[in-house]
Design a protein around this motif. Sequence first.
Motif, PDB file in Angstrom:
ATOM      1  N   ILE A 154      18.824  22.979  -8.264  1.00 38.06           N
ATOM      2  CA  ILE A 154      17.565  23.573  -8.736  1.00 38.06           C
ATOM      3  C   ILE A 154      16.397  23.087  -7.900  1.00 38.06           C
ATOM      4  O   ILE A 154      15.513  23.870  -7.515  1.00 38.06           O
ATOM      5  N   ALA A 155      16.368  21.779  -7.588  1.00 38.75           N
ATOM      6  CA  ALA A 155      15.285  21.237  -6.758  1.00 38.75           C
ATOM      7  C   ALA A 155      15.291  21.880  -5.370  1.00 38.75           C
ATOM      8  O   ALA A 155      14.232  22.227  -4.827  1.00 38.75           O
ATOM      9  N   PHE A 156      16.476  22.046  -4.810  1.00 40.29           N
ATOM     10  CA  PHE A 156      16.600  22.653  -3.487  1.00 40.29           C
ATOM     11  C   PHE A 156      16.100  24.107  -3.502  1.00 40.29           C
ATOM     12  O   PHE A 156      15.328  24.528  -2.633  1.00 40.29           O
ATOM     13  N   LEU A 157      16.527  24.877  -4.499  1.00 37.28           N
ATOM     14  CA  LEU A 157      16.129  26.283  -4.575  1.00 37.28           C
ATOM     15  C   LEU A 157      14.633  26.441  -4.844  1.00 37.28           C
ATOM     16  O   LEU A 157      13.974  27.288  -4.227  1.00 37.28           O
ATOM     17  N   LEU A 158      14.095  25.621  -5.745  1.00 35.53           N
ATOM     18  CA  LEU A 158      12.662  25.718  -6.042  1.00 35.53           C
ATOM     19  C   LEU A 158      11.812  25.367  -4.831  1.00 35.53           C
ATOM     20  O   LEU A 158      10.800  26.026  -4.555  1.00 35.53           O
ATOM     21  N   THR A 159      12.213  24.342  -4.088  1.00 37.14           N
ATOM     22  CA  THR A 159      11.452  23.951  -2.909  1.00 37.14           C
ATOM     23  C   THR A 159      11.488  25.041  -1.849  1.00 37.14           C
ATOM     24  O   THR A 159      10.459  25.373  -1.239  1.00 37.14           O
ATOM     25  N   ASN A 160      12.671  25.616  -1.621  1.00 30.64           N
ATOM     26  CA  ASN A 160      12.776  26.693  -0.627  1.00 30.64           C
ATOM     27  C   ASN A 160      11.979  27.919  -1.041  1.00 30.64           C
ATOM     28  O   ASN A 160      11.328  28.561  -0.203  1.00 30.64           O
ATOM     29  N   THR A 161      12.025  28.250  -2.324  1.00 28.70           N
ATOM     30  CA  THR A 161      11.254  29.405  -2.811  1.00 28.70           C
ATOM     31  C   THR A 161       9.756  29.174  -2.638  1.00 28.70           C
ATOM     32  O   THR A 161       9.022  30.072  -2.191  1.00 28.70           O
ATOM     33  N   TYR A 162       9.313  27.969  -2.973  1.00 30.04           N
ATOM     34  CA  TYR A 162       7.884  27.637  -2.842  1.00 30.04           C
ATOM     35  C   TYR A 162       7.435  27.701  -1.382  1.00 30.04           C
ATOM     36  O   TYR A 162       6.389  28.282  -1.061  1.00 30.04           O
ATOM     37  N   GLN A 163       8.233  27.120  -0.484  1.00 27.28           N
ATOM     38  CA  GLN A 163       7.878  27.152   0.933  1.00 27.28           C
ATOM     39  C   GLN A 163       7.921  28.575   1.491  1.00 27.28           C
ATOM     40  O   GLN A 163       7.106  28.942   2.348  1.00 27.28           O
ATOM     41  N   VAL A 216      11.520  16.124  -9.661  1.00 27.39           N
ATOM     42  CA  VAL A 216      10.279  16.812 -10.044  1.00 27.39           C
ATOM     43  C   VAL A 216       9.075  16.149  -9.389  1.00 27.39           C
ATOM     44  O   VAL A 216       8.147  16.831  -8.923  1.00 27.39           O
ATOM     45  N   THR A 217       9.067  14.820  -9.345  1.00 28.23           N
ATOM     46  CA  THR A 217       7.954  14.119  -8.692  1.00 28.23           C
ATOM     47  C   THR A 217       7.892  14.460  -7.213  1.00 28.23           C
ATOM     48  O   THR A 217       6.815  14.687  -6.649  1.00 28.23           O
ATOM     49  N   ALA A 218       9.055  14.498  -6.566  1.00 30.02           N
ATOM     50  CA  ALA A 218       9.088  14.887  -5.148  1.00 30.02           C
ATOM     51  C   ALA A 218       8.608  16.320  -4.970  1.00 30.02           C
ATOM     52  O   ALA A 218       7.850  16.630  -4.039  1.00 30.02           O
ATOM     53  N   LEU A 219       9.030  17.203  -5.855  1.00 28.34           N
ATOM     54  CA  LEU A 219       8.640  18.610  -5.775  1.00 28.34           C
ATOM     55  C   LEU A 219       7.134  18.782  -5.965  1.00 28.34           C
ATOM     56  O   LEU A 219       6.505  19.655  -5.357  1.00 28.34           O
ATOM     57  N   TRP A 220       6.548  17.924  -6.773  1.00 27.73           N
ATOM     58  CA  TRP A 220       5.134  18.057  -7.112  1.00 27.73           C
ATOM     59  C   TRP A 220       4.215  17.455  -6.046  1.00 27.73           C
ATOM     60  O   TRP A 220       3.107  17.928  -5.834  1.00 27.73           O
ATOM     61  N   ASN A 235       0.813  -1.215   0.000  1.00 26.72           N
ATOM     62  CA  ASN A 235       0.000   0.000   0.000  1.00 26.72           C
ATOM     63  C   ASN A 235       0.851   1.271   0.000  1.00 26.72           C
ATOM     64  O   ASN A 235       0.491   2.289   0.603  1.00 26.72           O
ATOM     65  N   LEU A 236       1.983   1.214  -0.682  1.00 24.59           N
ATOM     66  CA  LEU A 236       2.841   2.393  -0.835  1.00 24.59           C
ATOM     67  C   LEU A 236       2.473   3.050  -2.171  1.00 24.59           C
ATOM     68  O   LEU A 236       3.023   2.726  -3.219  1.00 24.59           O
ATOM     69  N   THR A 237       1.512   3.954  -2.105  1.00 25.24           N
ATOM     70  CA  THR A 237       0.925   4.503  -3.331  1.00 25.24           C
ATOM     71  C   THR A 237       1.487   5.872  -3.723  1.00 25.24           C
ATOM     72  O   THR A 237       1.027   6.451  -4.709  1.00 25.24           O
ATOM     73  N   SER A 238       2.442   6.396  -2.978  1.00 28.65           N
ATOM     74  CA  SER A 238       2.997   7.705  -3.330  1.00 28.65           C
ATOM     75  C   SER A 238       3.711   7.623  -4.679  1.00 28.65           C
ATOM     76  O   SER A 238       4.507   6.710  -4.918  1.00 28.65           O
ATOM     77  N   PRO A 239       3.432   8.572  -5.579  1.00 27.26           N
ATOM     78  CA  PRO A 239       4.101   8.548  -6.893  1.00 27.26           C
ATOM     79  C   PRO A 239       5.621   8.613  -6.804  1.00 27.26           C
ATOM     80  O   PRO A 239       6.317   8.198  -7.733  1.00 27.26           O
TER      81      PRO A 239
END
Length: 248
Positions: free
Chosen positions: A187-196, A152-156, A107-111
């Motif tokens: 890029i993933a790190f910066l986008l996540t911090n900016t979004y938060q 990208v999947t983690a970010l989304w 039951n691990l349904t996370s994308p």
Amino acid sequence: GIYARSIFQRLGILDEGLILISCLLGLIILLAPWRQWGWRDRPWRLIALLLPLSRVIFELDRISLLNLIVLAVFYAGVARRQRQFGWAYLSAIFLNWAAFRLLFAYNLTSPLWYATSIGLSILAAVQWDPYWQTSKQNRHYGRILGSSIIAVTALWHQPWLPIIIGLAIASIGILVRVRAWLYVGTIAFLLTNTYQLLILITEYPITKWAIGLLAGVLIITLAANFERRKEQIRRALQSWLDRFQEGE
């Protein structure tokens, strides 16, 4: 074999192991010295490679996890023996199929789980497929593709996990000197911090004044230190850029 199975119903106990039997039979056919016996080996080799796939078609709706692993091991061995990496992609398909079945069973349904499986498969192919070894540019784009699928999947789908994933990918890129992973992780790190940060400012308007104040103090401090240690910082940046250019 089909005729014997249709006559002797007691052979039904072998149905669960038909894929294993077909892989063993394919292995025997593949290893047999056909040329020494006066036969052309190409037709027999094709039979050996296609025999397990024929069982997959018949058992597509009820194939077991164990059989998927057996198929993955068989075609990985074929790729190694034949020195044709294309068969390893078939092995990767069966491994991902088995991984998806296992994730669904628990039951691990996370994308993110499924994206990680696919991304790691692409990275493994880039690492070992001779096609990707012929061009640094191809390897670079392949690594970007594989790691971007995970990031990208983690970010989304995850709120804070992309920060950890971005840092991990960037750190690995620095350690092994692979620019693609450094790009994607940063890029993933910066986008996540900016979004938060945007969410924080939207939900708590008072925080934007505190953030602005801290940013101003930080910029002034950096500017003062830069003026005092300009030459030292320039040498450090040049050294870092030289090492960066040496990365793959």
